[in-house]
Design an enzyme around this catalytic site. Structure first.
Site, PDB file in Angstrom:
ATOM      1  N   LYS A 120      -5.737  11.796  -6.726  1.00 12.22           N
ATOM      2  CA  LYS A 120      -5.092  10.493  -6.920  1.00 12.22           C
ATOM      3  C   LYS A 120      -3.568  10.545  -6.851  1.00 12.22           C
ATOM      4  CE  LYS A 120      -7.561   7.757  -6.921  1.00 12.22           C
ATOM      5  NZ  LYS A 120      -8.370   7.405  -5.707  1.00 12.22           N
ATOM      6  N   LYS A 326      -7.860   3.122  -1.813  1.00 14.18           N
ATOM      7  CA  LYS A 326      -6.488   3.583  -2.059  1.00 14.18           C
ATOM      8  C   LYS A 326      -5.628   2.363  -2.361  1.00 14.18           C
ATOM      9  CE  LYS A 326      -8.128   7.454  -0.677  1.00 14.18           C
ATOM     10  NZ  LYS A 326      -8.426   8.564  -1.538  1.00 14.18           N
ATOM     11  N   THR A 329      -6.343  -2.045  -7.877  1.00 14.93           N
ATOM     12  CA  THR A 329      -5.715  -2.599  -9.076  1.00 14.93           C
ATOM     13  C   THR A 329      -6.220  -1.793 -10.262  1.00 14.93           C
ATOM     14  OG1 THR A 329      -5.776  -4.739  -8.008  1.00 14.93           O
ATOM     15  CG2 THR A 329      -5.391  -4.736 -10.396  1.00 14.93           C
TER      16      THR A 329
HETATM   17  N1  LIG Z   1       0.427   4.288   1.924  1.00 12.97           N
HETATM   18  C1  LIG Z   1      -0.455   4.282   0.924  1.00 12.97           C
HETATM   19  N2  LIG Z   1      -1.503   3.437   0.942  1.00 12.97           N
HETATM   20  C2  LIG Z   1      -2.381   3.427  -0.077  1.00 12.97           C
HETATM   21  N3  LIG Z   1      -2.296   4.243  -1.147  1.00 12.97           N
HETATM   22  C3  LIG Z   1      -1.270   5.092  -1.214  1.00 12.97           C
HETATM   23  C4  LIG Z   1      -0.309   5.150  -0.178  1.00 12.97           C
HETATM   24  N4  LIG Z   1       0.602   6.079  -0.519  1.00 12.97           N
HETATM   25  C5  LIG Z   1       0.230   6.567  -1.688  1.00 12.97           C
HETATM   26  N5  LIG Z   1      -0.888   5.980  -2.124  1.00 12.97           N
HETATM   27  C6  LIG Z   1      -1.554   6.278  -3.377  1.00 12.97           C
HETATM   28  O1  LIG Z   1      -2.583   7.197  -3.133  1.00 12.97           O
HETATM   29  C7  LIG Z   1      -3.438   7.118  -4.255  1.00 12.97           C
HETATM   30  C8  LIG Z   1      -4.741   7.805  -3.952  1.00 12.97           C
HETATM   31  O2  LIG Z   1      -4.482   9.180  -3.963  1.00 12.97           O
HETATM   32  P1  LIG Z   1      -5.342  10.236  -3.160  1.00 12.97           P
HETATM   33  O3  LIG Z   1      -5.389   9.858  -1.726  1.00 12.97           O
HETATM   34  O4  LIG Z   1      -4.783  11.568  -3.472  1.00 12.97           O
HETATM   35  O5  LIG Z   1      -6.760  10.044  -3.814  1.00 12.97           O
HETATM   36  S1  LIG Z   1      -7.993  11.035  -3.747  1.00 12.97           S
HETATM   37  O6  LIG Z   1      -7.748  12.102  -4.705  1.00 12.97           O
HETATM   38  O7  LIG Z   1      -8.123  11.502  -2.369  1.00 12.97           O
HETATM   39  O8  LIG Z   1      -9.139  10.187  -4.154  1.00 12.97           O
HETATM   40  C9  LIG Z   1      -3.544   5.648  -4.527  1.00 12.97           C
HETATM   41  O9  LIG Z   1      -3.774   5.489  -5.901  1.00 12.97           O
HETATM   42  P2  LIG Z   1      -4.215   4.100  -6.558  1.00 12.97           P
HETATM   43  O10 LIG Z   1      -3.086   3.147  -6.318  1.00 12.97           O
HETATM   44  O11 LIG Z   1      -4.372   4.385  -7.980  1.00 12.97           O
HETATM   45  O12 LIG Z   1      -5.478   3.680  -5.889  1.00 12.97           O
HETATM   46  C10 LIG Z   1      -2.206   5.090  -4.060  1.00 12.97           C
HETATM   47  O13 LIG Z   1      -1.383   4.684  -5.104  1.00 12.97           O
END
Ligand SMILES: Nc1ncnc2c1ncn2[C@@H]1O[C@H](COP(=O)(O)OS(=O)(=O)O)[C@@H](OP(=O)(O)O)[C@H]1O
Length: 363
Positions: A120, A326, A329
């Protein structure tokens, strides 16, 4: 009348005719095969990707390749989805090093760089952004080799990798490696030169993100507040809960530093990755020793999504945001609990900043 063959033996006209027919037949067969091969490579939409010629072999070939989806860069995993990308099935890997004369360009290599964490943190964004680079090929799925699948052996792992040319590097991401005790030693044993990338994010936000994801799959789990503490009134945080434990970055980092020098580990700020993706990706490219190809020009801020997304480019037929999983909320958490967790993480964060020589400003 009999003709004399160069060998001096006499050949009957009927045999001579038969030889000519045979020769013409063989020639036409060869031509047909040649045409078929060319058409299969770049013509038909169902042609396997692995048969494509290298994208940079010639300008004309490039034009052709751009027209054909089958011959372009591998389709990215459905944006943001943690589910494995569906790729055409490929037969077992050729031995390391490109087989001379082989119709398949490049070879499957063990990764030279791995995004080892954190869950995450923004690992999918880093992988999807870096794979835009022409000198990078990335595995879209998380192979979980150094944690769950180690018994399958390195050949199994190598066989999962995309084919690369000598000029390209192979990258994979599996965020759980960062908290897997055995992962540093295992990666070191594969190659002590492996470059490691860790995407870190405020551990409190990371924990809430982690919990939000679990809740979306299992709606019946206890509350975040309930899971976070062994004794809430005493402020005793439950460090055995994964969502809490993963954020103790300084602790996990120690295991990596037993095998790898700090210079071989690059830390990406998960926060800056959202506010300045080009800046963070610039540093990733420098760390990987590749040209700065991914710049501001590759990103736009998608207001609906609330995150930076990839612009339409030569290789991307349409703009691309990460998927629904990703940027979810987050669940509303009691502010008092957030404060308690901030206090809990503070000493770990400070230790982490000191160790890596970088202040991530999570206060
Ligand atoms: N460009 C872009 N678009 C969407 N999301 C983005 C982006 N850059 C960073 N993030 C943040 O990435 C978070 C998810 O992290 P991971 O990809 O490492 O998750 S996972 O471990 O593979 O499940 C995800 O966490 P959450 O917001 O909590 O869903 C995002 O905050």
């Amino acid at each position: 009348m009999a003709h004399r063959a160069p060998s001096g033996r006499a050949v009957a006209p009927s045999r001579r005719l038969a030889r000519r027919v045979l020769f013409l037949f063989t020639l036409s067969l060869s031509c047909s095969y040649l045409c078929y091969s060319l058409l299969c490579c770049c013509g038909g939409p169902a042609a396997p990707r692995a048969r494509c010629a290298p994208a940079r072999s010639a300008a004309a070939a490039k034009k052709l390749l751009q027209k054909s989806r089958a011959c372009g860069r591998p389709p990215a995993e459905p944006p943001g989805s943690a589910a494995p990308a569906r790729r055409p099935r490929e037969p077992p890997a050729a031995p390391a090093g490109s087989a001379p004369g082989s119709a398949r360009p490049g070879s499957k290599r063990l990764p030279q760089a791995i995004v080892v964490g954190v869950k995450k943190g923004g690992t999918r964004a880093v992988l999807e952004f870096i794979r835009v680079h022409p000198d990078v090929r990335a595995l879209g799925t998380e192979p979980h080799f150094f944690d769950r699948n180690y018994d399958r052996g390195l050949e199994w792992y190598r066989n999962l990798m995309p084919r690369t040319l000598d000029s390209q590097i192979t990258v994979e991401k599996t965020p759980s490696y960062f908290v897997t005790k055995e992962a540093p030693r295992r990666i070191f044993n594969m190659s002590r030169d492996t470059k490691l990338i860790v995407v870190v994010r405020n551990p409190v936000t990371r924990a809430i993100s982690d919990y939000t994801q679990t809740l979306s799959k299992k709606p019946d789990i206890p509350t975040f507040e309930g899971l976070s503490f062994r004794n809430r009134s005493l402020g005793l945080v439950d460090t055995s809960w994964n969502a809490i434990r993963i954020g103790m970055y300084a602790v996990h980092l120690q295991s990596w530093l037993q095998y790898f020098p700090l210079s071989q580990i690059h830390f990406v700020s998960g926060e800056k990755l959202i506010t300045d993706p080009a800046g963070e990706m610039g540093k990733v490219q420098d760390f990987l020793g590749i040209r700065r190809v991914i710049t501001d020009k590759h990103f736009y801020f998608n207001k609906t999504k609330g995150f930076p997304c990839l612009k339409k480019t030569e290789s991307n037929s349409s703009p691309r945001c990460l998927g629904k999983s990703k940027g979810r909320t987050h669940v509303q958490i009691d502010p008092e609990v957030i404060e308690q967790l901030r206090d809990f993480y503070r000493p770990y964060n400070i230790k982490f900043y000191e160790t890596v020589g970088q202040d991530f400003r999570w206060e």
